[in-house]
Design a protein around this motif. Structure first.
Motif, short mmCIF file in Angstrom:
data_model
loop_
_atom_site.label_atom_id
_atom_site.label_comp_id
_atom_site.label_asym_id
_atom_site.label_seq_id
_atom_site.Cartn_x
_atom_site.Cartn_y
_atom_site.Cartn_z
N ASN A 314 0.81 -1.21 0.00
CA ASN A 314 0.00 0.00 0.00
C ASN A 314 0.84 1.25 0.00
O ASN A 314 0.34 2.34 -0.21
CB ASN A 314 -0.92 0.04 1.24
CG ASN A 314 -1.96 -1.04 1.17
OD1 ASN A 314 -2.37 -1.42 0.11
ND2 ASN A 314 -2.38 -1.51 2.33
N ARG A 371 -16.95 8.05 -8.68
CA ARG A 371 -15.98 7.74 -9.74
C ARG A 371 -16.28 8.55 -11.00
O ARG A 371 -15.36 9.06 -11.65
CB ARG A 371 -16.04 6.24 -10.06
CG ARG A 371 -15.00 5.76 -11.07
CD ARG A 371 -15.11 4.26 -11.23
NE ARG A 371 -14.10 3.73 -12.11
CZ ARG A 371 -14.24 3.64 -13.43
NH1 ARG A 371 -15.36 4.05 -14.00
NH2 ARG A 371 -13.27 3.13 -14.18
N ILE A 384 -9.60 7.94 -12.58
CA ILE A 384 -9.61 6.57 -12.06
C ILE A 384 -8.51 6.39 -11.02
O ILE A 384 -8.69 5.74 -9.98
CB ILE A 384 -9.47 5.57 -13.21
CG1 ILE A 384 -10.70 5.64 -14.12
CG2 ILE A 384 -9.28 4.14 -12.69
CD1 ILE A 384 -10.59 4.82 -15.37
N ARG A 385 -7.35 6.97 -11.29
CA ARG A 385 -6.23 6.85 -10.34
C ARG A 385 -6.57 7.51 -9.01
O ARG A 385 -6.27 6.97 -7.93
CB ARG A 385 -4.97 7.47 -10.96
CG ARG A 385 -3.69 7.18 -10.17
CD ARG A 385 -2.49 7.54 -10.99
NE ARG A 385 -2.39 8.98 -11.19
CZ ARG A 385 -1.74 9.80 -10.35
NH1 ARG A 385 -1.15 9.32 -9.27
NH2 ARG A 385 -1.67 11.09 -10.60
N TYR A 387 -9.59 8.03 -7.81
CA TYR A 387 -10.65 7.25 -7.17
C TYR A 387 -10.06 6.04 -6.45
O TYR A 387 -10.43 5.74 -5.30
CB TYR A 387 -11.66 6.80 -8.23
CG TYR A 387 -12.77 5.93 -7.67
CD1 TYR A 387 -13.84 6.48 -6.97
CD2 TYR A 387 -12.74 4.55 -7.84
CE1 TYR A 387 -14.84 5.70 -6.45
CE2 TYR A 387 -13.75 3.75 -7.32
CZ TYR A 387 -14.80 4.33 -6.64
OH TYR A 387 -15.79 3.53 -6.13
N ASN A 388 -9.13 5.34 -7.10
CA ASN A 388 -8.50 4.18 -6.46
C ASN A 388 -7.67 4.59 -5.25
O ASN A 388 -7.63 3.87 -4.24
CB ASN A 388 -7.61 3.45 -7.47
CG ASN A 388 -8.42 2.75 -8.54
OD1 ASN A 388 -9.60 2.45 -8.35
ND2 ASN A 388 -7.81 2.50 -9.68
N LYS A 391 -10.04 5.27 -2.36
CA LYS A 391 -10.63 4.04 -1.83
C LYS A 391 -9.56 3.05 -1.36
O LYS A 391 -9.87 1.92 -1.00
CB LYS A 391 -11.51 3.37 -2.89
CG LYS A 391 -12.62 4.27 -3.42
CD LYS A 391 -13.52 4.79 -2.30
CE LYS A 391 -14.59 5.72 -2.83
NZ LYS A 391 -15.42 6.29 -1.76
N SER A 392 -8.29 3.50 -1.36
CA SER A 392 -7.15 2.67 -0.91
C SER A 392 -7.08 1.35 -1.67
O SER A 392 -6.83 0.29 -1.10
CB SER A 392 -7.25 2.40 0.60
OG SER A 392 -7.17 3.59 1.32
N ARG A 393 -7.32 1.44 -2.97
CA ARG A 393 -7.18 0.24 -3.79
C ARG A 393 -5.72 0.11 -4.21
O ARG A 393 -5.19 0.94 -4.92
CB ARG A 393 -8.07 0.34 -5.03
CG ARG A 393 -9.56 0.34 -4.70
CD ARG A 393 -10.38 0.19 -5.94
NE ARG A 393 -11.79 0.09 -5.63
CZ ARG A 393 -12.74 -0.14 -6.54
NH1 ARG A 393 -12.41 -0.29 -7.79
NH2 ARG A 393 -14.00 -0.21 -6.18
N SER A 394 -5.08 -0.96 -3.76
CA SER A 394 -3.67 -1.16 -4.04
C SER A 394 -3.48 -2.39 -4.91
O SER A 394 -4.38 -3.22 -5.05
CB SER A 394 -2.88 -1.33 -2.73
OG SER A 394 -3.42 -2.42 -1.99
#
Length: 506
Positions: A314, A371, A384-385, A387-388, A391-394
């Motif tokens: 992360n 989004r 998109i980057r 948004y991720n 949302k802590s999307r790793s």
């Protein structure tokens, strides 16, 4: 009483008779042959007033004229602005013509003037978000420019300049008394800025605008002389030719009465006068001998890969906040974050381009955006980057292993427990999760050093204990054959030369 009424009637009849007599000659005096309107207008008083009125047929004479060598569309109604179709990346000539009358603007005789050519949005809605739209385009097309000048084909242009922060404009000097032609290339297409891309969208129109300035007393070209622009649409290569042909065929199918409502197609496009673009010409400070594409924005300079000193997938950053108290906070944006903390979070995650746009957003405000909102504001790539990141999307690690450092006392306790038959020594083994983004031995070494606070330069080799206690060198091939979520105990032994030590995985 009867006598009084009779006297009133006599007086009234006398007055009516006198009034009728006074009007009896008016019709004769104003007969058709009595006067001529042209004679009346020829009187000196009317001549003076007529000479003071502006002549309606005297049009304003612009000092310059710019003509683009591209045909206008025939499918434009009579009183609408012309529309010209261009091919992406194709060179189009803009002729810079001196249109001054004798004695007009004598201060530029024998001197150079500066012109700035821009490609801008035609729609007012997109003009308000031009900065965000262009930043999104720049992210999708790194290193490219929206507008370039074809120098080998251009004639009479001097001192060409481009600004890396303004990818949609070029500037140059030219002599109005000499033949000058600037060949431009537009690299963006109209459909790149449509809100939804599902195919078949109608592309947004652009404008080609030319602003010309003369030199002031201090030597800067900031005194505005003339501005003109035209409406264009840009298609993929050969697309403009097909669109022009389609419009021509549609017009041929219309009746003669319907054709009268449309403009004819002209071989060239004359730019019409307009207001100057609000940007000042002094923004062009980076001079380059050629209009080669440049990409030196802050976004490019601050780009960084995930920190190699982190064992967590992360973590992303440049390592500048190592050991700082707010590093955990900056990793994930919380709703309670203040405006200043939100700005720091954006900078930390390489969104410096949008700090001004979100200058009044708190953490809660930013997290409320969907989004679709972020894609519309920042463009597809950055939206998109972002948004991720919110949302802590790793990225999922390629391999996860669990490692525990074996204490020296545990070996003695194991031997004592084996002799006494007692296994309740109370020893607790704490494992650390090691996330590997690369299936390489060097990645294992680096993550072990970070997890257990071991100086990386002191680790000579990493071995794995094999059958009968042999030591097997850990290489890339062995790491690639590790099973996910394997557990290891490791110990350290001093190196043979006394410098550093080896790690042994059990």
């Amino acid at each position: 009483m009867a006598w009084v009424l009779k006297m009133d009637e006599v007086i009234e009849s006398g007055l009516v008779h006198d009034f009728d007599a006074s009007l009896s000659g008016i019709g004769q005096e104003l007969g058709a042959g009595a006067y001529s309107m042209s004679d009346v207008l020829a009187l000196p008083i009317f001549k003076q007033e007529d000479s003071s009125l502006p002549q309606e047929n005297e049009a304003k004479h612009p000092p310059f004229q710019y003509v683009m060598c591209a045909a206008t569309s025939p499918a434009v109604k009579l009183y609408d602005e012309t529309l010209t179709y261009l091919n992406q990346g194709q060179s189009y000539e803009i002729r810079m013509l001196d249109n001054r009358k004798a004695g007009d603007i004598p201060e530029i005789n024998g001197k150079l003037v500066k012109s700035i050519i821009r490609v801008v949005f035609h729609d007012r809605r997109l003009q308000y978000t031009e900065h965000q739209q262009l930043e999104g385009w720049k992210w999708n097309r790194p290193g490219d420019r929206l507008l370039d000048l074809d120098i080998p084909m251009s004639v009479g242009v001097i001192d060409i300049k481009t600004n890396p922060s303004q990818l949609n404009a070029v500037e140059f000097l030219w002599d109005p008394t000499k033949c000058t032609s600037a060949f431009i290339q537009v690299h963006c297409i109209s459909t790149e800025f449509t809100p939804r891309k599902h195919g078949g969208e109608k592309g947004v129109p652009f404008r080609i605008q030319v602003d010309t300035f003369k030199q002031t007393e201090n030597g800067e070209y900031t005194d505005h002389l003339h501005s003109a622009s035209c409406q264009i649409k840009v298609f993929k290569p050969k697309g403009a030719d097909r669109k022009q042909k389609t419009d021509r065929e549609k017009m041929e199918k219309r009746t003669a009465h319907e054709k009268e409502k449309y403009q004819p197609s002209y071989d060239t496009t004359v730019l019409t006068e307009c207001s100057p673009w609000p940007d000042t010409p002094t923004t062009f400070v980076n001079s380059s001998p050629t209009p080669a594409p440049a990409f030196t924005s802050a976004q490019h300079n601050t780009y960084s890969v995930p920190d190699s000193n982190s064992s967590s997938p992360n973590h992303q950053g440049d390592g500048s906040s190592q050991g700082s108290g707010d590093s955990c906070f900056l990793q994930q944006l919380h709703p309670s974050a203040t405006i200043q903390e939100t700005q720091q979070w954006l900078l930390k995650h390489r969104f410096s381009t949008y700090t001004r746009l979100f200058s009044n957003f708190s953490g809660a405000d930013l997290l409320k955006l969907t989004r679709e909102d972020l894609v519309q504001i920042c463009g597809p790539a950055d939206g998109i980057r972002l948004y991720n990141a919110l949302k802590s999307r790793s990225v999922r690690p390629r391999l996860t292993i669990y490692v525990c450092q074996e204490p020296l006392r545990s070996l003695q306790l194991e031997r004592q427990d084996a002799g006494n038959g007692d296994s309740s020594n109370g020893a607790i083994y704490v494992y650390h999760a090691i996330y590997l983004e690369e299936m390489a031995a060097s990645e294992v070494t680096r993550k072990l050093a970070l997890a257990f606070n071991i100086p990386l330069h002191q680790i000579n080799q990493v071995y794995r204990q094999g059958p009968t206690g042999i030591h097997i060198l850990v290489n890339d091939q062995m790491v690639q054959n590790f099973q996910d979520e394997s557990c290891f105990l490791f110990t350290t032994i001093k190196a043979e030369n006394g410098e550093g030590f080896h790690i042994i995985l059990k």
